[in-house]
Design an enzyme around this catalytic site. Sequence first.
Site, PDB file in Angstrom:
ATOM      1  N   ARG A 248       0.853  -1.178   0.000  1.00  9.35           N
ATOM      2  CA  ARG A 248       0.000   0.000   0.000  1.00  9.35           C
ATOM      3  C   ARG A 248       0.895   1.234   0.000  1.00  9.35           C
ATOM      4  O   ARG A 248       1.858   1.311   0.770  1.00  9.35           O
ATOM      5  CB  ARG A 248      -0.920   0.005   1.215  1.00  9.35           C
ATOM      6  CG  ARG A 248      -2.000  -1.076   1.160  1.00  9.35           C
ATOM      7  CD  ARG A 248      -3.029  -0.920   2.276  1.00  9.35           C
ATOM      8  NE  ARG A 248      -4.116  -1.881   2.098  1.00  9.35           N
ATOM      9  CZ  ARG A 248      -4.152  -3.085   2.676  1.00  9.35           C
ATOM     10  NH1 ARG A 248      -3.158  -3.455   3.483  1.00  9.35           N
ATOM     11  NH2 ARG A 248      -5.166  -3.899   2.462  1.00  9.35           N
ATOM     12  N   LYS A 275      -3.691  -1.260   7.456  1.00  6.08           N
ATOM     13  CA  LYS A 275      -5.095  -0.921   7.271  1.00  6.08           C
ATOM     14  C   LYS A 275      -6.004  -1.848   8.052  1.00  6.08           C
ATOM     15  O   LYS A 275      -7.002  -1.417   8.634  1.00  6.08           O
ATOM     16  CB  LYS A 275      -5.433  -0.974   5.778  1.00  6.08           C
ATOM     17  CG  LYS A 275      -6.872  -0.629   5.447  1.00  6.08           C
ATOM     18  CD  LYS A 275      -7.101  -0.673   3.947  1.00  6.08           C
ATOM     19  CE  LYS A 275      -8.531  -0.340   3.589  1.00  6.08           C
ATOM     20  NZ  LYS A 275      -8.751  -0.383   2.122  1.00  6.08           N
ATOM     21  N   HIS A 339      -1.142   2.490  -6.323  1.00  4.10           N
ATOM     22  CA  HIS A 339      -1.929   1.388  -5.760  1.00  4.10           C
ATOM     23  C   HIS A 339      -2.228   0.337  -6.818  1.00  4.10           C
ATOM     24  O   HIS A 339      -2.425  -0.842  -6.509  1.00  4.10           O
ATOM     25  CB  HIS A 339      -3.239   1.944  -5.188  1.00  4.10           C
ATOM     26  CG  HIS A 339      -3.935   1.018  -4.244  1.00  4.10           C
ATOM     27  ND1 HIS A 339      -4.649  -0.072  -4.660  1.00  4.10           N
ATOM     28  CD2 HIS A 339      -4.020   1.022  -2.892  1.00  4.10           C
ATOM     29  CE1 HIS A 339      -5.164  -0.698  -3.615  1.00  4.10           C
ATOM     30  NE2 HIS A 339      -4.797  -0.069  -2.528  1.00  4.10           N
ATOM     31  N   ARG A 342      -0.781  -3.249  -7.070  1.00  2.69           N
ATOM     32  CA  ARG A 342      -1.372  -4.357  -6.314  1.00  2.69           C
ATOM     33  C   ARG A 342      -2.309  -5.160  -7.216  1.00  2.69           C
ATOM     34  O   ARG A 342      -2.341  -6.387  -7.170  1.00  2.69           O
ATOM     35  CB  ARG A 342      -2.093  -3.816  -5.092  1.00  2.69           C
ATOM     36  CG  ARG A 342      -1.132  -3.165  -4.096  1.00  2.69           C
ATOM     37  CD  ARG A 342      -1.846  -2.379  -3.001  1.00  2.69           C
ATOM     38  NE  ARG A 342      -2.726  -3.193  -2.190  1.00  2.69           N
ATOM     39  CZ  ARG A 342      -2.335  -4.018  -1.223  1.00  2.69           C
ATOM     40  NH1 ARG A 342      -1.035  -4.164  -0.960  1.00  2.69           N
ATOM     41  NH2 ARG A 342      -3.211  -4.695  -0.502  1.00  2.69           N
ATOM     42  N   HIS A 365      -4.721  -8.588   2.590  1.00  2.00           N
ATOM     43  CA  HIS A 365      -6.169  -8.467   2.622  1.00  2.00           C
ATOM     44  C   HIS A 365      -6.700  -9.199   3.846  1.00  2.00           C
ATOM     45  O   HIS A 365      -6.122 -10.171   4.312  1.00  2.00           O
ATOM     46  CB  HIS A 365      -6.802  -9.047   1.352  1.00  2.00           C
ATOM     47  CG  HIS A 365      -6.604  -8.159   0.165  1.00  2.00           C
ATOM     48  ND1 HIS A 365      -6.810  -8.583  -1.129  1.00  2.00           N
ATOM     49  CD2 HIS A 365      -6.223  -6.856   0.073  1.00  2.00           C
ATOM     50  CE1 HIS A 365      -6.560  -7.578  -1.966  1.00  2.00           C
ATOM     51  NE2 HIS A 365      -6.200  -6.531  -1.257  1.00  2.00           N
ATOM     52  N   TYR A 375      -3.721 -19.887   9.868  1.00  4.38           N
ATOM     53  CA  TYR A 375      -3.050 -20.852   8.992  1.00  4.38           C
ATOM     54  C   TYR A 375      -2.247 -20.129   7.916  1.00  4.38           C
ATOM     55  O   TYR A 375      -1.104 -20.462   7.640  1.00  4.38           O
ATOM     56  CB  TYR A 375      -4.094 -21.767   8.341  1.00  4.38           C
ATOM     57  CG  TYR A 375      -3.510 -22.660   7.277  1.00  4.38           C
ATOM     58  CD1 TYR A 375      -2.847 -23.844   7.619  1.00  4.38           C
ATOM     59  CD2 TYR A 375      -3.593 -22.315   5.930  1.00  4.38           C
ATOM     60  CE1 TYR A 375      -2.296 -24.654   6.636  1.00  4.38           C
ATOM     61  CE2 TYR A 375      -3.047 -23.125   4.945  1.00  4.38           C
ATOM     62  CZ  TYR A 375      -2.397 -24.303   5.317  1.00  4.38           C
ATOM     63  OH  TYR A 375      -1.850 -25.088   4.342  1.00  4.38           O
TER      64      TYR A 375
END
Length: 412
Positions: A248, A275, A339, A342, A365, A375
């Site tokens: 980001r 974020k 951005h 991404r 995310h 995990y």
Amino acid sequence: MPLSDTACKNAHKHAKTSIGKPFKLADEKGLYLLLKPQADGCWGKWWRFKYRFGGNEKLLSFGTYPDTSLLQARDKRDTARKQLADGIDPGIVRKIEKAGSLENTFSAIANEFLESNRKSWSESHHAHIQQCFERDVFPWIGSRPLKDLSAIEVLTVLRRIVDRGALETAARTKQFIGQAIRYGIATGRAERDVTADLRGALPSPVKGHFPAITEAKPLAQLLRDIDAYGGNFVVRTALRLQPLIFARPANLAKAEWDEFDLDAAEWRIAADKMKMNNAHIVPLSKQAIALLRDIHPLTGNQQYVFASNQGKSGDKHISRESIGAAIRRMGYQGQHTAHGFRTTASTLLHEQGFHSDMIERQLAHAEHNKVKAAYNRAQHLPERRLMMQSWSDYLDELKTVATVIPFKKTGT
């Protein structure tokens, strides 16, 4: 029992006057009438409002009786209680009203609005709004009395932002200006939010989408243009690093040297800077490490990797918009953003068969399933190291050949 007007008129006859000391007659909701013996033998009557703010007990004076009637005192109390419900200290409002018009400018009220929210906002969010105000708003309307500010003045400010292609920033800045104005309304220094008149006046950014190049051939040209970019060395280094790590932009701009372990090839970002409020690890490819070692002699003795003293907000690092501004200067406005890297990485990595969970984890995310999130953190780091190196190798090869090449996974 609440006071009556008759009780206020006859308060000097109350039995407590025989003691000759000040006493209170309670009304309700924190309002009371304070009686004090005067030198001439009469009793003075003062309205007082007792309230709590920030854990502290405070008092506010509403004048004397009968100059201020019981009904007027209650109206003032109700106004103060409304301010408290909005998170505003009515005592501060009183001080501001006494301070005069210099404290009623947009910049004064906006700064007060920022300060009132400092504890409830994250440090990065507070700094972002402050930077927006200082860079794009205060130079133009900061000295304007808030009550005189017009919609066309605000629109002119926002159009300057739009003209440089920053549609998202313009929309956010309009929101921030409106919040500051509404704070001014709540503190009695404005009557209406003029940003409400600007509905539909700005080009609408596409929600949830940042322009991004996702095809190999135009991506190769973009990478070559980045290598040829002749701007500031610090910004140029950040610009060259962003395609490799697709972070980001705000995180990259504020990257600190203490977060990097170049020997372990890792960038570890604390949760409070992310974020989603989850700590994040970025595996570093050989190419990324080379760029960081290249800039280290210049900024390695400072806090921030991309140190800069050019920001108007007082930050010691480049702006979160620096990389995007460089991309626009190269002629990619509307085609690609900082951005957007991404999206570029996500699209091409998915097309080449890398596991979706691994890609999403690298993009930081949110994972709503807590067990699955744990995990992902525990199991995907070795695979992500291979993926990030494969990605960097692919970008290197892509910009050096004339024809489009397939993306080959390292170690497969």
